[in-house]
Design an enzyme around this catalytic site. Structure first.
Site, PDB file in Angstrom:
ATOM      1  N   TYR A   1     -10.775  -6.952  11.457  1.00 15.37           N
ATOM      2  CA  TYR A   1      -9.480  -6.338  11.117  1.00 15.37           C
ATOM      3  C   TYR A   1      -8.699  -6.023  12.392  1.00 15.37           C
ATOM      4  O   TYR A   1      -7.513  -6.336  12.500  1.00 15.37           O
ATOM      5  CB  TYR A   1      -9.711  -5.066  10.308  1.00 15.37           C
ATOM      6  CG  TYR A   1      -8.449  -4.332   9.941  1.00 15.37           C
ATOM      7  CD1 TYR A   1      -7.665  -4.742   8.862  1.00 15.37           C
ATOM      8  CD2 TYR A   1      -8.020  -3.221  10.675  1.00 15.37           C
ATOM      9  CE1 TYR A   1      -6.506  -4.070   8.524  1.00 15.37           C
ATOM     10  CE2 TYR A   1      -6.860  -2.541  10.341  1.00 15.37           C
ATOM     11  CZ  TYR A   1      -6.115  -2.971   9.266  1.00 15.37           C
ATOM     12  OH  TYR A   1      -4.952  -2.301   8.931  1.00 15.37           O
TER      13      TYR A   1
ATOM     14  N   ILE B   1       1.844   0.323   0.556  1.00  9.06           N
ATOM     15  CA  ILE B   1       3.032   0.351   1.408  1.00  9.06           C
ATOM     16  C   ILE B   1       4.024  -0.722   0.989  1.00  9.06           C
ATOM     17  O   ILE B   1       5.236  -0.493   0.981  1.00  9.06           O
ATOM     18  CB  ILE B   1       2.633   0.164   2.887  1.00  9.06           C
ATOM     19  CG1 ILE B   1       1.788   1.341   3.366  1.00  9.06           C
ATOM     20  CG2 ILE B   1       3.865   0.010   3.770  1.00  9.06           C
ATOM     21  CD1 ILE B   1       1.173   1.128   4.734  1.00  9.06           C
ATOM     22  N   GLY B   2       3.517  -1.897   0.621  1.00  7.83           N
ATOM     23  CA  GLY B   2       4.403  -2.983   0.214  1.00  7.83           C
ATOM     24  C   GLY B   2       5.230  -2.628  -0.996  1.00  7.83           C
ATOM     25  O   GLY B   2       6.433  -2.923  -1.050  1.00  7.83           O
TER      26      GLY B   2
ATOM     27  N   GLY C   1       2.372  -8.883  -0.332  1.00  7.51           N
ATOM     28  CA  GLY C   1       1.503  -7.804  -0.794  1.00  7.51           C
ATOM     29  C   GLY C   1       2.281  -6.626  -1.337  1.00  7.51           C
ATOM     30  O   GLY C   1       1.929  -5.466  -1.099  1.00  7.51           O
TER      31      GLY C   1
END
Length: 352
Positions: free
Chosen positions: A293, A136-137, A131
């Site tokens: 989640y 963030i990735g 990702g």
């Protein structure tokens, strides 16, 4: 002085003069380190004074910094047509006097990835980040690539992966970055990705399991599993299993699993205290996006802990991390209400 001589550090006229066999070098970031050709080792501290240094200012006019095939930094003087491994700025170094933190934490919510990696040379390290085309990735991939690592962006969309690669190359044209297709919602795709990576015959020093979906409506993957559970946890679980042999061969290596503090607000056991598999991949009737989640993030942590227990004796460590509360990225895109909440929280949370 006898002790100095015994250690190979004979007395000289200057504290800054290097003993025989030592050479002064710099990293891409301008931090000075010292190489001992006799013992074939490097260190950050000056072998005599024990001081740490960094170079000051920009390269002189006509000079350019390059990296050789071994990841070693060298310098090209285009005016005089010469090449050297000696940084021309070494005559203008300043002493590094790090201020000791007033609290136990060295970094806080204001720290950036580039600050944390400052002074680190990751040349020769191979990293996979799932990702990595956004959020963030992407910031992780960019920061590691700008410090010399060879970074593979494992992305579901080839077009978005290639676009992310071009953005990183736009900041440093010599960055070693590549996009490869990985759809965690397909176990077959995970298998194909692992096979394609292994065909490159590369080591793997860092595997960052970052990709995730949040607030997604109920759906089943092609493997017949609830999508949040498979994308956030099971796909990564399978990926690590397929690449475990490469990680072991590349030790010291590490796995980083991006989890969340929200794992605290759920449970995956039934009333008798046994693991309830129906909670991991629930039916549409029993599905709630936020709970799905949270459960996937709890699975991340349990997996990371057990992985570390099994692989750390073989030189592979595993850690799960909480990146920060409600960081404004594209993770909230599945429902307008989540987008609104993240937008309202944005001024008070850590930025990308």
């Amino acid at each position: 002085m006898a002790a100095l001589k015994y250690a190979g550090l004979e007395d000289t006229d200057s504290e800054e003069e290097l003993p025989p066999g030592w050479e002064e070098r710099t990293t891409k970031d301008g931090w000075v380190y010292y190489a001992n050709h006799l013992e074939e080792k490097t260190q950050w501290e000056h072998p005599k004074s024990g001081k740490r240094k960094r170079v000051a200012g920009d390269l002189p006019y006509g000079w350019e910094q390059e990296t050789d095939e071994n990841g070693q930094v060298y310098f090209v003087d285009h005016i005089n047509k010469r090449t050297t491994y000696l940084d021309p700025r070494l005559a203008f170094t300043v002493e590094d006097n790090p201020v000791k933190p007033t609290t136990r934490q060295k970094y806080d919510g204001n720290s950036t990835a580039m600050e944390i990696l400052q002074g680190r040379d990751l040349s020769g390290k191979v990293v996979i980040i799932t990702g990595a085309n956004s959020g963030i990735g992407f910031e992780t991939a960019k920061s590691l690539a700008l410090h010399g690592a060879c970074v593979i962006l494992a992305c579901r969309s080839p077009a978005r992966g290639d676009a992310a690669v071009q953005r990183i190359l736009g900041e440093w044209h010599k960055a070693k970055v590549e996009a490869m297709t990985l759809d965690l919602a397909s176990l077959q795709s995970v298998q194909h990705f692992a096979e394609a990576f292994k065909s490159k015959n590369l080591p793997l020093h860092i595997l960052i399991c970052n990709a995730a979906v949040f607030g997604a409506p109920w759906s089943l993957t092609e493997d017949g599993l609830e999508s949040t559970f498979q994308v956030n946890h099971l796909g990564h679980f399978y990926l690590v299993q397929l690449l475990e042999d490469v990680l072991r061969q590349s030790s010291p290596a590490r796995v980083v699993v991006v989890s969340s503090e929200s794992h605290r607000f759920t449970e995956i056991k039934d009333s008798s205290g046994k693991l309830d598999f129906s909670l991991l991949s629930p039916s549409k009737k029993e599905y709630w996006a936020m709970l799905a989640y949270n459960r996937s993030k709890l699975c991340n942590i349990l997996f990371s802990n057990e992985l570390n227990r099994r692989l750390s004796p073989h030189g592979v460590t595993s850690n799960s991390v909480h990146p920060g509360n409600m960081i404004y990225s594209s993770i909230h895109r599945n429902w307008w209400l989540y987008t609104l909440l993240f937008t309202l929280a944005r001024p008070f949370t850590k930025s990308m």
